[in-house]
Scaffold this motif. Sequence first.
Motif, PDB file in Angstrom:
ATOM      1  N   VAL A 270      87.876  44.458  95.913  1.00 19.05           N
ATOM      2  CA  VAL A 270      89.050  45.319  96.087  1.00 19.05           C
ATOM      3  C   VAL A 270      89.261  46.118  94.802  1.00 19.05           C
ATOM      4  O   VAL A 270      89.287  45.552  93.700  1.00 19.05           O
ATOM      5  CB  VAL A 270      90.304  44.485  96.405  1.00 19.05           C
ATOM      6  CG1 VAL A 270      91.528  45.388  96.563  1.00 19.05           C
ATOM      7  CG2 VAL A 270      90.083  43.645  97.662  1.00 19.05           C
ATOM      8  N   VAL A 271      89.424  47.430  94.948  1.00 23.49           N
ATOM      9  CA  VAL A 271      89.595  48.323  93.797  1.00 23.49           C
ATOM     10  C   VAL A 271      90.920  49.068  93.943  1.00 23.49           C
ATOM     11  O   VAL A 271      91.186  49.665  94.993  1.00 23.49           O
ATOM     12  CB  VAL A 271      88.458  49.365  93.725  1.00 23.49           C
ATOM     13  CG1 VAL A 271      88.623  50.264  92.492  1.00 23.49           C
ATOM     14  CG2 VAL A 271      87.091  48.682  93.714  1.00 23.49           C
ATOM     15  N   THR A 272      91.746  49.028  92.907  1.00 23.38           N
ATOM     16  CA  THR A 272      92.964  49.824  92.936  1.00 23.38           C
ATOM     17  C   THR A 272      92.941  50.840  91.806  1.00 23.38           C
ATOM     18  O   THR A 272      91.988  50.918  91.036  1.00 23.38           O
ATOM     19  CB  THR A 272      94.226  48.954  92.903  1.00 23.38           C
ATOM     20  OG1 THR A 272      95.357  49.755  93.269  1.00 23.38           O
ATOM     21  CG2 THR A 272      94.455  48.316  91.543  1.00 23.38           C
ATOM     22  N   HIS A 273      94.005  51.641  91.695  1.00 22.96           N
ATOM     23  CA  HIS A 273      93.910  52.850  90.870  1.00 22.96           C
ATOM     24  C   HIS A 273      94.299  52.665  89.405  1.00 22.96           C
ATOM     25  O   HIS A 273      94.931  51.689  89.017  1.00 22.96           O
ATOM     26  CB  HIS A 273      94.735  53.977  91.495  1.00 22.96           C
ATOM     27  CG  HIS A 273      96.218  53.729  91.572  1.00 22.96           C
ATOM     28  ND1 HIS A 273      97.035  53.735  90.471  1.00 22.96           N
ATOM     29  CD2 HIS A 273      97.027  53.497  92.636  1.00 22.96           C
ATOM     30  CE1 HIS A 273      98.290  53.525  90.843  1.00 22.96           C
ATOM     31  NE2 HIS A 273      98.304  53.369  92.143  1.00 22.96           N
TER      32      HIS A 273
ATOM     33  N   ALA B  28      97.698  41.348  97.748  1.00 23.10           N
ATOM     34  CA  ALA B  28      97.942  40.995  99.147  1.00 23.10           C
ATOM     35  C   ALA B  28      96.635  40.960  99.928  1.00 23.10           C
ATOM     36  O   ALA B  28      96.386  40.032 100.717  1.00 23.10           O
ATOM     37  CB  ALA B  28      98.907  41.989  99.787  1.00 23.10           C
ATOM     38  N   LEU B  29      95.775  41.952  99.719  1.00 21.93           N
ATOM     39  CA  LEU B  29      94.513  41.986 100.450  1.00 21.93           C
ATOM     40  C   LEU B  29      93.630  40.802 100.048  1.00 21.93           C
ATOM     41  O   LEU B  29      92.979  40.197 100.907  1.00 21.93           O
ATOM     42  CB  LEU B  29      93.793  43.309 100.192  1.00 21.93           C
ATOM     43  CG  LEU B  29      92.535  43.548 101.021  1.00 21.93           C
ATOM     44  CD1 LEU B  29      92.807  43.443 102.513  1.00 21.93           C
ATOM     45  CD2 LEU B  29      91.930  44.923 100.693  1.00 21.93           C
ATOM     46  N   CYS B  30      93.627  40.457  98.777  1.00 18.59           N
ATOM     47  CA  CYS B  30      92.835  39.304  98.333  1.00 18.59           C
ATOM     48  C   CYS B  30      93.351  38.009  98.956  1.00 18.59           C
ATOM     49  O   CYS B  30      92.563  37.186  99.439  1.00 18.59           O
ATOM     50  CB  CYS B  30      92.854  39.213  96.813  1.00 18.59           C
ATOM     51  SG  CYS B  30      91.836  40.442  95.984  1.00 18.59           S
ATOM     52  N   ILE B  31      94.661  37.839  98.954  1.00 18.02           N
ATOM     53  CA  ILE B  31      95.243  36.631  99.549  1.00 18.02           C
ATOM     54  C   ILE B  31      94.904  36.556 101.038  1.00 18.02           C
ATOM     55  O   ILE B  31      94.499  35.513 101.557  1.00 18.02           O
ATOM     56  CB  ILE B  31      96.770  36.608  99.340  1.00 18.02           C
ATOM     57  CG1 ILE B  31      97.094  36.404  97.857  1.00 18.02           C
ATOM     58  CG2 ILE B  31      97.416  35.504 100.179  1.00 18.02           C
ATOM     59  CD1 ILE B  31      98.573  36.588  97.514  1.00 18.02           C
ATOM     60  N   GLY B  32      95.068  37.687 101.721  1.00 19.95           N
ATOM     61  CA  GLY B  32      94.799  37.711 103.153  1.00 19.95           C
ATOM     62  C   GLY B  32      93.351  37.442 103.488  1.00 19.95           C
ATOM     63  O   GLY B  32      93.035  36.690 104.420  1.00 19.95           O
ATOM     64  N   MET B  33      92.435  38.016 102.724  1.00 18.02           N
ATOM     65  CA  MET B  33      91.012  37.830 103.006  1.00 18.02           C
ATOM     66  C   MET B  33      90.553  36.409 102.659  1.00 18.02           C
ATOM     67  O   MET B  33      89.712  35.831 103.352  1.00 18.02           O
ATOM     68  CB  MET B  33      90.186  38.865 102.246  1.00 18.02           C
ATOM     69  CG  MET B  33      90.397  40.309 102.722  1.00 18.02           C
ATOM     70  SD  MET B  33      90.079  40.543 104.507  1.00 18.02           S
ATOM     71  CE  MET B  33      91.746  40.358 105.184  1.00 18.02           C
ATOM     72  N   ARG B  34      91.101  35.840 101.591  1.00 19.56           N
ATOM     73  CA  ARG B  34      90.749  34.444 101.268  1.00 19.56           C
ATOM     74  C   ARG B  34      91.244  33.504 102.360  1.00 19.56           C
ATOM     75  O   ARG B  34      90.601  32.505 102.652  1.00 19.56           O
ATOM     76  CB  ARG B  34      91.349  34.061  99.920  1.00 19.56           C
ATOM     77  CG  ARG B  34      90.645  34.727  98.737  1.00 19.56           C
ATOM     78  CD  ARG B  34      91.024  34.099  97.413  1.00 19.56           C
ATOM     79  NE  ARG B  34      90.359  34.792  96.308  1.00 19.56           N
ATOM     80  CZ  ARG B  34      90.953  35.643  95.486  1.00 19.56           C
ATOM     81  NH1 ARG B  34      92.249  35.896  95.629  1.00 19.56           N
ATOM     82  NH2 ARG B  34      90.272  36.228  94.517  1.00 19.56           N
TER      83      ARG B  34
END
Length: 322
Positions: free
Chosen positions: A21-24, A37-43
Amino acid sequence: MSQDNYQAVADALLGAERICVVTHLRPDADAIGSATALCIGMRQLGKEVRSIVGQHRALSDNLLTIPRAGNVRLADSLPTDYDLYVTVDCGSLARTGSVAQQLERKVAKGKVICIDHHASNEGFGTINLVDARCESTTSVLAKLFNLMNVQVDKQLAHCLYAGLVTDTGSFRWGRPEMHEFAGRLMQYGIDTKQIAVDLMDSTTADDLQMTGRVLAGLQLVSAGKYTMAVLTGHFTDIGGHSESAVESLVDFVRALRGTDMGVVFKEQSPGHWAVSLRSSTLNCADLAISLGGGGHIPAAGYSTSGTAEEILDEITEAVAQL
């Protein structure tokens, strides 16, 4: 944005085992809240995930109050051997900083998903989910999580709320749905008062003195038939101060009576500036795009180089032509 885009992104995420995941650059709470949030959801779904931001500068301390924000790593280069690279809250490829060129090569290989809510984002990924109706990228993710059967808990709700409350200016603008979304997140027991203190209210004496110095230089500048309220944060004034304190400068000129647009120049290093635009009457996104940036209609930004006088002339000419 059609449901098909949501489903295409959901399918791609579900089909990947290892996700980066890459943010700005210079991330705000929506950027970090989306990444965490995306990391938590994907884990939760059994994926191997990591999150990065392509810069050297450390995250602001207030952003570290968002759950798992300490896991977002600074990066000079893009990690290899991931099935999928997902950008969150990045309005353009350039906003991914030091990893932009490597990400561009991953696009050609069909490995990049762009998830965003900026109206100026034309889509630079292999698959693009850009929902400009949403007030925050965390709002886009919430819809995506529903499709993927990700279960929201207190920690995930905190991440999602962090992006929502900050990108709506504490719910001062947005659709009625933003209040409904906030209400659902509050049911998970998050401390909304403390989140507001952490992300928007907490400051230091040094930061407050810096704010005073910059505010003392306020200019009202005519640009054709429009008037701009302009603040200039020279590197000698803002260097070393928290990202949140510097970014909050724009709130002082967002809606100054008798002006049409608020402009804040923030010198990131000598001669190199990040510029924030705010207006309730002019299209900031179109203006920022014309200057190489992007964003939303009421709030946008771009980067530029030159002396303080040169960059003021640049924006004055651009606004006068609107």
